[in-house]
Design a protein around this motif. Structure first.
Motif, PDB file in Angstrom:
ATOM      1  N   SER A   1     -11.131   5.160   1.214  1.00 30.76           N
ATOM      2  CA  SER A   1     -12.921   4.940   1.356  1.00 30.76           C
ATOM      3  C   SER A   1     -12.696   3.980   2.736  1.00 30.76           C
ATOM      4  O   SER A   1     -13.181   4.473   3.128  1.00 30.76           O
ATOM      5  CB  SER A   1     -13.238   4.615   0.353  1.00 30.76           C
ATOM      6  OG  SER A   1     -12.748   5.221  -0.873  1.00 30.76           O
ATOM      7  N   SER A   2     -11.789   3.160   3.200  1.00 35.84           N
ATOM      8  CA  SER A   2     -11.792   2.585   4.452  1.00 35.84           C
ATOM      9  C   SER A   2     -11.303   3.088   5.458  1.00 35.84           C
ATOM     10  O   SER A   2     -10.997   2.623   6.407  1.00 35.84           O
ATOM     11  CB  SER A   2     -10.716   0.964   4.218  1.00 35.84           C
ATOM     12  OG  SER A   2     -11.231   0.463   3.118  1.00 35.84           O
TER      13      SER A   2
ATOM     14  N   ALA B   1       2.873   1.730  -6.175  1.00 40.85           N
ATOM     15  CA  ALA B   1       3.298   0.797  -7.391  1.00 40.85           C
ATOM     16  C   ALA B   1       2.576   0.798  -8.203  1.00 40.85           C
ATOM     17  O   ALA B   1       1.374   1.928  -8.608  1.00 40.85           O
ATOM     18  CB  ALA B   1       1.863  -0.737  -6.736  1.00 40.85           C
TER      19      ALA B   1
ATOM     20  N   LYS C   1     -18.615  -3.610   4.515  1.00 38.58           N
ATOM     21  CA  LYS C   1     -19.368  -4.461   5.836  1.00 38.58           C
ATOM     22  C   LYS C   1     -18.846  -5.549   4.643  1.00 38.58           C
ATOM     23  O   LYS C   1     -18.573  -6.501   5.473  1.00 38.58           O
ATOM     24  CB  LYS C   1     -20.588  -4.418   5.867  1.00 38.58           C
ATOM     25  CG  LYS C   1     -21.583  -4.513   4.300  1.00 38.58           C
ATOM     26  CD  LYS C   1     -23.014  -4.247   4.685  1.00 38.58           C
ATOM     27  CE  LYS C   1     -23.279  -3.179   5.041  1.00 38.58           C
ATOM     28  NZ  LYS C   1     -23.007  -2.211   3.233  1.00 38.58           N
TER      29      LYS C   1
ATOM     30  N   ASP D   1       0.923  -1.596   0.189  1.00 38.50           N
ATOM     31  CA  ASP D   1      -0.005  -0.175  -0.469  1.00 38.50           C
ATOM     32  C   ASP D   1       0.481   1.413   0.363  1.00 38.50           C
ATOM     33  O   ASP D   1       1.769   1.328   0.490  1.00 38.50           O
ATOM     34  CB  ASP D   1      -1.359  -0.089   1.673  1.00 38.50           C
ATOM     35  CG  ASP D   1      -1.788   1.384   1.165  1.00 38.50           C
ATOM     36  OD1 ASP D   1      -3.109   0.102   0.998  1.00 38.50           O
ATOM     37  OD2 ASP D   1      -1.485   2.266   1.381  1.00 38.50           O
TER      38      ASP D   1
ATOM     39  N   ARG E   1     -18.116   2.103   9.995  1.00 43.28           N
ATOM     40  CA  ARG E   1     -19.345   1.572   9.476  1.00 43.28           C
ATOM     41  C   ARG E   1     -19.985   0.137   8.912  1.00 43.28           C
ATOM     42  O   ARG E   1     -19.799   0.141  10.218  1.00 43.28           O
ATOM     43  CB  ARG E   1     -18.321   0.813   7.849  1.00 43.28           C
ATOM     44  CG  ARG E   1     -17.003   1.921   7.395  1.00 43.28           C
ATOM     45  CD  ARG E   1     -17.653   2.840   6.378  1.00 43.28           C
ATOM     46  NE  ARG E   1     -16.608   3.686   5.516  1.00 43.28           N
ATOM     47  CZ  ARG E   1     -16.113   4.502   5.977  1.00 43.28           C
ATOM     48  NH1 ARG E   1     -16.652   5.247   7.212  1.00 43.28           N
ATOM     49  NH2 ARG E   1     -15.281   5.814   5.039  1.00 43.28           N
ATOM     50  N   MET E   2     -21.042   0.774   8.783  1.00 42.98           N
ATOM     51  CA  MET E   2     -22.614   0.292   9.249  1.00 42.98           C
ATOM     52  C   MET E   2     -22.066  -1.517   8.470  1.00 42.98           C
ATOM     53  O   MET E   2     -22.042  -1.670   7.294  1.00 42.98           O
ATOM     54  CB  MET E   2     -23.008   0.634   8.616  1.00 42.98           C
ATOM     55  CG  MET E   2     -24.999   0.231   9.269  1.00 42.98           C
ATOM     56  SD  MET E   2     -26.409   0.828   8.926  1.00 42.98           S
ATOM     57  CE  MET E   2     -26.589   2.299   9.520  1.00 42.98           C
TER      58      MET E   2
ATOM     59  N   CYS F   1     -14.075  12.239   3.077  1.00 43.07           N
ATOM     60  CA  CYS F   1     -13.957  10.795   2.217  1.00 43.07           C
ATOM     61  C   CYS F   1     -14.730  10.908   0.678  1.00 43.07           C
ATOM     62  O   CYS F   1     -15.551  11.817   0.399  1.00 43.07           O
ATOM     63  CB  CYS F   1     -14.727   9.804   3.014  1.00 43.07           C
ATOM     64  SG  CYS F   1     -14.366   8.052   2.458  1.00 43.07           S
TER      65      CYS F   1
HETATM   66  C1  LIG Z   1     -18.742   8.211   4.097  1.00 41.69           C
HETATM   67  C2  LIG Z   1     -18.250   6.896   4.084  1.00 41.69           C
HETATM   68  C3  LIG Z   1     -19.356   6.316   3.945  1.00 41.69           C
HETATM   69  C4  LIG Z   1     -19.591   5.382   3.958  1.00 41.69           C
HETATM   70  N1  LIG Z   1     -19.967   3.786   4.867  1.00 41.69           N
HETATM   71  C5  LIG Z   1     -19.945   2.776   4.573  1.00 41.69           C
HETATM   72  C6  LIG Z   1     -21.156   1.838   5.777  1.00 41.69           C
HETATM   73  O1  LIG Z   1     -21.717   2.430   5.922  1.00 41.69           O
HETATM   74  N2  LIG Z   1     -20.862   1.001   5.079  1.00 41.69           N
HETATM   75  C7  LIG Z   1     -20.482  -0.078   4.451  1.00 41.69           C
HETATM   76  O2  LIG Z   1     -20.169  -1.332   4.367  1.00 41.69           O
HETATM   77  N3  LIG Z   1     -19.595   0.605   3.636  1.00 41.69           N
HETATM   78  C8  LIG Z   1     -19.536   2.281   3.801  1.00 41.69           C
HETATM   79  N4  LIG Z   1     -18.621   2.887   2.528  1.00 41.69           N
HETATM   80  C9  LIG Z   1     -17.763   2.488   1.978  1.00 41.69           C
HETATM   81  C10 LIG Z   1     -16.936   1.464   1.867  1.00 41.69           C
HETATM   82  O3  LIG Z   1     -16.055   2.185   3.669  1.00 41.69           O
HETATM   83  C11 LIG Z   1     -16.107   1.140   0.846  1.00 41.69           C
HETATM   84  O4  LIG Z   1     -16.056   0.587  -0.024  1.00 41.69           O
HETATM   85  C12 LIG Z   1     -14.295   0.415   1.180  1.00 41.69           C
HETATM   86  O5  LIG Z   1     -13.932   1.239   2.349  1.00 41.69           O
HETATM   87  C13 LIG Z   1     -13.655   0.512  -0.430  1.00 41.69           C
HETATM   88  O6  LIG Z   1     -12.649  -0.624   0.583  1.00 41.69           O
HETATM   89  P1  LIG Z   1     -11.457  -0.588  -0.992  1.00 41.69           P
HETATM   90  O7  LIG Z   1     -10.587  -1.440  -0.383  1.00 41.69           O
HETATM   91  O8  LIG Z   1     -12.213  -1.016  -2.056  1.00 41.69           O
HETATM   92  O9  LIG Z   1     -10.342   1.055  -1.039  1.00 41.69           O
HETATM   93  P2  LIG Z   1      -9.331   1.814   0.069  1.00 41.69           P
HETATM   94  O10 LIG Z   1     -10.051   1.745   1.534  1.00 41.69           O
HETATM   95  O11 LIG Z   1      -9.519   3.176  -0.611  1.00 41.69           O
HETATM   96  O12 LIG Z   1      -8.557   1.443   0.088  1.00 41.69           O
HETATM   97  C14 LIG Z   1      -7.517   1.092  -1.476  1.00 41.69           C
HETATM   98  C15 LIG Z   1      -5.956   1.470  -1.006  1.00 41.69           C
HETATM   99  O13 LIG Z   1      -4.923   1.476  -2.439  1.00 41.69           O
HETATM  100  C16 LIG Z   1      -3.604   1.710  -2.220  1.00 41.69           C
HETATM  101  N5  LIG Z   1      -3.477   2.017  -3.033  1.00 41.69           N
HETATM  102  C17 LIG Z   1      -4.571   2.769  -4.469  1.00 41.69           C
HETATM  103  N6  LIG Z   1      -2.962   2.899  -5.430  1.00 41.69           N
HETATM  104  C18 LIG Z   1      -2.426   2.567  -5.153  1.00 41.69           C
HETATM  105  C19 LIG Z   1      -0.604   2.514  -5.794  1.00 41.69           C
HETATM  106  N7  LIG Z   1      -0.696   2.591  -7.428  1.00 41.69           N
HETATM  107  N8  LIG Z   1      -0.192   1.504  -5.063  1.00 41.69           N
HETATM  108  C20 LIG Z   1       0.171   1.662  -3.392  1.00 41.69           C
HETATM  109  N9  LIG Z   1      -1.083   1.186  -3.387  1.00 41.69           N
HETATM  110  C21 LIG Z   1      -2.442   1.829  -3.644  1.00 41.69           C
HETATM  111  C22 LIG Z   1      -4.748   3.464  -1.288  1.00 41.69           C
HETATM  112  O14 LIG Z   1      -3.958   3.784  -0.098  1.00 41.69           O
HETATM  113  C23 LIG Z   1      -6.191   2.639  -0.138  1.00 41.69           C
HETATM  114  O15 LIG Z   1      -5.312   1.962   0.745  1.00 41.69           O
HETATM  115  C24 LIG Z   1     -18.705   4.415   3.071  1.00 41.69           C
HETATM  116  C25 LIG Z   1     -17.406   4.914   2.270  1.00 41.69           C
HETATM  117  C26 LIG Z   1     -17.518   6.197   2.580  1.00 41.69           C
HETATM  118  C27 LIG Z   1     -15.899   7.406   2.116  1.00 41.69           C
END
Ligand SMILES: Cc1cc2nc3c(=O)[nH]c(=O)nc-3n(C[C@H](O)[C@H](O)[C@H](O)COP(=O)(O)OP(=O)(O)OC[C@H]3O[C@@H](n4cnc5c(N)ncnc54)[C@H](O)[C@@H]3O)c2cc1C
Length: 397
Positions: free
Chosen positions: A62-63, A190, A360, A52, A68-69, A327
């Motif tokens: 986003s995480s 990456a 979730k 990461d 998160r619910m 976010c």
């Molecule tokens: C305000 C808000 C409220 C939400 N509420 C809910 C809820 O109540 N319940 C629920 O289930 N979901 C909820 N969600 C949605 C949920 O949080 C997201 O769907 C989820 O966190 C997405 O996770 P991810 O791993 O895809 O992305 P991310 O958590 O963004 O992870 C992606 C990771 O990739 C890394 N990365 C990116 N590009 C590169 C690169 N080139 N090289 C190395 N690392 C890289 C980043 O640093 C990051 O750590 C909410 C989202 C938001 C913003």
């Protein structure tokens, strides 16, 4: 800085990519989707490096939020009810071994001004799956949750078994367990290599499988493939201090909630671990860049959230904000996740489009990606790239 970014954490990390008999995978992105993919690939016997650019649940990811619910209520979309249920078991197991809770079983309450398809279908799905979902009329709601003003509300749906996940902590714990069990984790940026390799802070690496779980950065990493298929939007969240000594806002007395009235969807949480009563509006905000976007709360946004909180929760009138967060959602056209192979680069896999509801489901999404990588088993059509349109028409709620 450069040295820190190249630091490799985890006792087994040096060995992890040199073992010759095990298949090697690299997962880019230690958000909830990438972390659980790494965990499941490891369970499948792969030697896994998770990388990461900033860290699990970092401030821009986003995480990276506080909470998160988790809920099973998904209208007609039974697949998500099943996924939430299966994921909850994983979250509970992880929470049990963590030193601080990852899951608060506060329950989840949705309320409606009239019977709508979403509520009816949720009841049907829960009945079919033998999953408890209590329908409560307005009088019952007012008796159980007197801290909420149920004006214009006809009934509520309450799921006692679900609640809130401590998001950032939960992702960190997922990665910590993965590392304890022999996985390698590295802070590195990456970039895709031209030959199907990956560059980690400029260093070329190859692996049989490279999973790109880059959340809101995915459209930047693969602009031709998903640049027009994942819409990154600005989302504002506020926290309000409950009245001193008023424990009606604590998780034992207030569930996670969502208000489906009046066309606008607001949702929130009790005062989890003293962080404040959380409130947000669930809509798609303006386009947002995860690197350069301004993460200061707008005055209009704060006023909107305060007005809503004070209307539904009268004891919050005049109470101070404790925190704001900006976010981003990374939405697909329909709200369905992306779990697929890269269309042209063998060995590359694409994972993302959490679409504001993905957290979730992290454990199940990771499992589905691992099935695809390990066994070539495709998930159902709604998760494939081919189903992703270029117009936002959100269907999953
Ligand atoms: C305000 C808000 C409220 C939400 N509420 C809910 C809820 O109540 N319940 C629920 O289930 N979901 C909820 N969600 C949605 C949920 O949080 C997201 O769907 C989820 O966190 C997405 O996770 P991810 O791993 O895809 O992305 P991310 O958590 O963004 O992870 C992606 C990771 O990739 C890394 N990365 C990116 N590009 C590169 C690169 N080139 N090289 C190395 N690392 C890289 C980043 O640093 C990051 O750590 C909410 C989202 C938001 C913003």
């Amino acid at each position: 800085m450069g040295a820190t970014r190249r630091t490799i954490i985890g006792a087994a990390s040096a060995l992890a990519l040199s073992g010759c008999s095990r298949r090697r995978a690299i997962v880019v992105g230690a958000g909830v989707f990438g972390a659980w993919t790494a965990e499941h690939l490891q369970r499948d016997g792969w030697s896994v490096l998770l990388a990461d650019q900033m860290g699990p649940g970092n401030a821009r990811a986003s995480s990276g939020g506080e909470s998160r619910m988790t809920r099973g209520t998904y209208g007609r979309d039974e697949v998500y009810t099943r996924m939430a249920l299966a994921s909850l078991e994983e979250w509970k197991r992880l929470s049990d071994r963590a030193s601080l809770p990852l899951f608060h079983k506060a329950g989840v309450l949705f309320f409606f001004e009239e019977m709508v398809d979403y509520a009816r279908q949720s009841l049907e799905v829960h009945q079919r799956l033998n999953l408890p979902l209590e329908q409560i009329d307005r009088t019952g709601l007012a008796q159980r949750w007197p801290q909420i003003d149920f004006a214009n509300v006809a009934f509520g749906l309450f799921e006692a078994e679900f609640g809130a996940l401590m998001a950032r902590r939960a992702v960190e714990e997922t990665v910590a367990r993965f590392v304890e069990q022999g996985g390698a984790y590295r802070v590195a940026r990456a970039d895709p290599g031209e030959d199907g390799s990956v560059s980690l802070d400029g260093e070329r690496h190859t692996a049989e499988a490279i999973v790109w779980a880059c959340g809101p950065w995915l459209p930047k990493v693969f602009p031709e493939v998903v640049g027009e298929r994942i819409f990154v939007t600005r989302q504002e969240v506020a926290f309000i201090a409950p009245p001193d000594g008023d424990d009606r806002f604590e998780p034992a007395q207030l569930p996670g909630w969502a208000d489906f009235n009046g066309g606008d969807l607001y949702y929130g949480f009790p005062n989890l671990e003293g962080r404040g009563f959380k409130i947000a509006r669930d809509y798609h905000g303006a386009a947002f860049d995860p690197d350069t976007g301004d993460r200061r709360m707008s005055e209009a946004g704060a006023a909107l959230l305060r007005a809503f909180a004070e209307k539904r929760f009268p004891a919050l009138v005049g109470r101070p904000f404790t925190e704001f967060r900006v976010c981003q959602y990374e939405n697909s056209s329909s709200g369905d996740f992306l779990i697929d192979r890269h269309p042209t680069v063998p060995g590359y896999y694409l994972l993302g489009a959490g679409s504001g509801h993905g957290f979730k489901h992290g454990p199940e999404v990771g499992r589905m990606m691992a099935r695809l990588v390990s066994e070539g088993r495709l998930p159902e059509m709604r998760f494939l790239l081919a189903s992703k349109g270029t117009l936002q028409r959100r269907e999953v709620l």
